[in-house]
Design a protein around this motif. Sequence first.
Motif, PDB file in Angstrom:
ATOM      1  N   UNK A  70     -18.098  -2.089 -27.664  1.00 52.14           N
ATOM      2  CA  UNK A  70     -16.978  -1.651 -26.821  1.00 52.14           C
ATOM      3  C   UNK A  70     -16.452  -2.862 -26.069  1.00 52.14           C
ATOM      4  N   UNK A  71     -15.180  -2.840 -25.738  1.00 52.74           N
ATOM      5  CA  UNK A  71     -14.611  -3.954 -24.983  1.00 52.74           C
ATOM      6  C   UNK A  71     -15.152  -3.982 -23.560  1.00 52.74           C
ATOM      7  N   UNK A  72     -15.438  -2.820 -23.006  1.00 52.00           N
ATOM      8  CA  UNK A  72     -16.033  -2.805 -21.661  1.00 52.00           C
ATOM      9  C   UNK A  72     -17.367  -3.537 -21.674  1.00 52.00           C
ATOM     10  N   UNK A  73     -18.195  -3.242 -22.650  1.00 54.71           N
ATOM     11  CA  UNK A  73     -19.501  -3.894 -22.731  1.00 54.71           C
ATOM     12  C   UNK A  73     -19.337  -5.402 -22.940  1.00 54.71           C
ATOM     13  N   UNK A  74     -18.333  -5.788 -23.712  1.00 57.17           N
ATOM     14  CA  UNK A  74     -18.102  -7.214 -23.973  1.00 57.17           C
ATOM     15  C   UNK A  74     -17.603  -7.951 -22.736  1.00 57.17           C
ATOM     16  N   UNK A  75     -17.143  -7.212 -21.741  1.00 52.96           N
ATOM     17  CA  UNK A  75     -16.645  -7.819 -20.494  1.00 52.96           C
ATOM     18  C   UNK A  75     -17.567  -7.564 -19.308  1.00 52.96           C
ATOM     19  N   UNK A  76     -18.569  -6.781 -19.506  1.00 46.61           N
ATOM     20  CA  UNK A  76     -19.429  -6.293 -18.424  1.00 46.61           C
ATOM     21  C   UNK A  76     -20.016  -7.408 -17.576  1.00 46.61           C
ATOM     22  N   UNK A  77     -20.444  -8.497 -18.204  1.00 46.34           N
ATOM     23  CA  UNK A  77     -21.180  -9.541 -17.501  1.00 46.34           C
ATOM     24  C   UNK A  77     -20.316 -10.708 -17.038  1.00 46.34           C
ATOM     25  N   UNK A  78     -19.013 -10.487 -16.942  1.00 44.64           N
ATOM     26  CA  UNK A  78     -18.141 -11.525 -16.383  1.00 44.64           C
ATOM     27  C   UNK A  78     -18.531 -11.815 -14.934  1.00 44.64           C
ATOM     28  N   UNK A  79     -18.191 -12.988 -14.463  1.00 45.73           N
ATOM     29  CA  UNK A  79     -18.349 -13.311 -13.036  1.00 45.73           C
ATOM     30  C   UNK A  79     -17.125 -12.739 -12.324  1.00 45.73           C
ATOM     31  N   UNK A  80     -17.195 -11.454 -12.041  1.00 45.66           N
ATOM     32  CA  UNK A  80     -16.010 -10.720 -11.617  1.00 45.66           C
ATOM     33  C   UNK A  80     -15.393 -11.258 -10.338  1.00 45.66           C
ATOM     34  N   UNK A  81     -14.087 -11.505 -10.427  1.00 48.99           N
ATOM     35  CA  UNK A  81     -13.196 -11.859  -9.313  1.00 48.99           C
ATOM     36  C   UNK A  81     -13.525 -13.204  -8.681  1.00 48.99           C
ATOM     37  N   UNK A  82     -14.324 -14.024  -9.344  1.00 47.54           N
ATOM     38  CA  UNK A  82     -14.681 -15.316  -8.751  1.00 47.54           C
ATOM     39  C   UNK A  82     -13.451 -16.195  -8.543  1.00 47.54           C
ATOM     40  N   UNK A  83     -12.489 -16.150  -9.468  1.00 45.81           N
ATOM     41  CA  UNK A  83     -11.285 -16.965  -9.287  1.00 45.81           C
ATOM     42  C   UNK A  83     -10.509 -16.528  -8.054  1.00 45.81           C
ATOM     43  N   UNK A  84     -10.533 -15.240  -7.752  1.00 50.76           N
ATOM     44  CA  UNK A  84      -9.851 -14.753  -6.546  1.00 50.76           C
ATOM     45  C   UNK A  84     -10.662 -15.077  -5.295  1.00 50.76           C
ATOM     46  N   UNK A  85     -11.973 -14.971  -5.394  1.00 52.83           N
ATOM     47  CA  UNK A  85     -12.824 -15.244  -4.243  1.00 52.83           C
ATOM     48  C   UNK A  85     -12.664 -16.685  -3.764  1.00 52.83           C
ATOM     49  N   UNK A  86     -12.503 -17.614  -4.716  1.00 51.66           N
ATOM     50  CA  UNK A  86     -12.364 -19.029  -4.386  1.00 51.66           C
ATOM     51  C   UNK A  86     -10.905 -19.488  -4.399  1.00 51.66           C
ATOM     52  N   UNK A  87      -9.961 -18.578  -4.339  1.00 53.72           N
ATOM     53  CA  UNK A  87      -8.546 -18.961  -4.393  1.00 53.72           C
ATOM     54  C   UNK A  87      -8.182 -19.931  -3.277  1.00 53.72           C
ATOM     55  N   UNK A  88      -8.868 -19.842  -2.152  1.00 53.27           N
ATOM     56  CA  UNK A  88      -8.592 -20.735  -1.018  1.00 53.27           C
ATOM     57  C   UNK A  88      -8.824 -22.203  -1.358  1.00 53.27           C
ATOM     58  N   UNK A  89      -9.597 -22.474  -2.403  1.00 53.94           N
ATOM     59  CA  UNK A  89      -9.928 -23.864  -2.740  1.00 53.94           C
ATOM     60  C   UNK A  89      -8.688 -24.679  -3.077  1.00 53.94           C
ATOM     61  N   UNK A  90      -7.646 -24.015  -3.572  1.00 53.31           N
ATOM     62  CA  UNK A  90      -6.405 -24.735  -3.848  1.00 53.31           C
ATOM     63  C   UNK A  90      -5.820 -25.317  -2.564  1.00 53.31           C
ATOM     64  N   UNK A  91      -5.993 -24.616  -1.443  1.00 51.88           N
ATOM     65  CA  UNK A  91      -5.502 -25.122  -0.163  1.00 51.88           C
ATOM     66  C   UNK A  91      -6.290 -26.343   0.302  1.00 51.88           C
ATOM     67  N   UNK A  92      -7.488 -26.527  -0.263  1.00 54.75           N
ATOM     68  CA  UNK A  92      -8.316 -27.687   0.052  1.00 54.75           C
ATOM     69  C   UNK A  92      -8.040 -28.838  -0.915  1.00 54.75           C
ATOM     70  N   UNK A  93      -7.053 -28.632  -1.797  1.00 60.68           N
ATOM     71  CA  UNK A  93      -6.649 -29.608  -2.808  1.00 60.68           C
ATOM     72  C   UNK A  93      -7.759 -29.891  -3.813  1.00 60.68           C
ATOM     73  N   UNK A  94      -8.590 -28.861  -4.062  1.00 64.14           N
ATOM     74  CA  UNK A  94      -9.633 -28.988  -5.077  1.00 64.14           C
ATOM     75  C   UNK A  94      -9.028 -28.843  -6.469  1.00 64.14           C
ATOM     76  N   UNK A  95      -9.674 -29.434  -7.439  1.00 63.13           N
ATOM     77  CA  UNK A  95      -9.348 -29.216  -8.840  1.00 63.13           C
ATOM     78  C   UNK A  95     -10.157 -28.022  -9.333  1.00 63.13           C
TER      79      UNK A  95
END
Length: 272
Positions: free
Chosen positions: A37-62
């Motif tokens: 199933x596609x759900x199972x194939x996505x189950x173990x993603x690091x969910x929302x990590x890109x959103x959690x660290x979105x502030x890093x762009x304001x720190x001029x991080x790559x």
Amino acid sequence: MTDPDWLIVRRGGAPLVLGMPHTGTDIPADLAPRFVSLWRARKDADWWIDRLYAFAADMDATIVRTTLSRSVIDVNRDPSGASLYPGQTTTELCPTTTFDGEPLYLPGQEPGEAEIAERRDRWLTPYHTALTAELARLRDQHGRVVLYDCHSIRSHVPRLFEGELPQFNIGTNNGATCDSVLERAVEHACAATGLSLVLNGRFRGGYTTRHHGGPEAGIHAIQMELACRGYLDEPTSPDETNWPTPWHPARAAPLAAHLRDILTACLDWKTA
């Protein structure tokens, strides 16, 4: 040369690179029918990590991240397929099971050696080539650079570890991948939150940290594995109806503030 559409590189000027190897959920159309199933194939993603660290762009991080599901290929595994945690349960370069041991593929649809090699050349190699290029660019500019590899996992995964995972799991491969002063600075920043932490516990650093981290060459790598409970509500038994929990900025804001302090500690070490 432009980056492929599955590879997103946000180039900054600060001596800080964030790797995000497991934020993706994309599954190529030709592979999708082979999964249980596609759900199972996505189950173990690091969910929302890109959103959690979105502030890093304001720190001029790559920021270097992939949109590809780790079930297609895990770009944080040794390309040879060798286990980074001998004697402990883990998933493969091209995983055939979820973290909970459930089969990912329909019977007979698992990738063979030739297909695994093709996936490695198509996706894993370009991801690390991008990281190498960004680290070299910033190291040449600043003299040294921090690679901070971003991860998260559910707090309870009995197949992988006992009990409840600490909130912050800092990995430096037992001190081999970064300067000891930087290691202590990150540990102290985590401790200042009052939340649980461990240094080089179950997660000592994956391929990204171990491959790119070279303090003698001016590249200092740290893996941060977060327990998901810090920024979202975890179900006791994840299934298609309750996992992943939707992203709520207000729910995640306190942990994001702590993470900003941790990344600030990385930059302060660089500029000290």
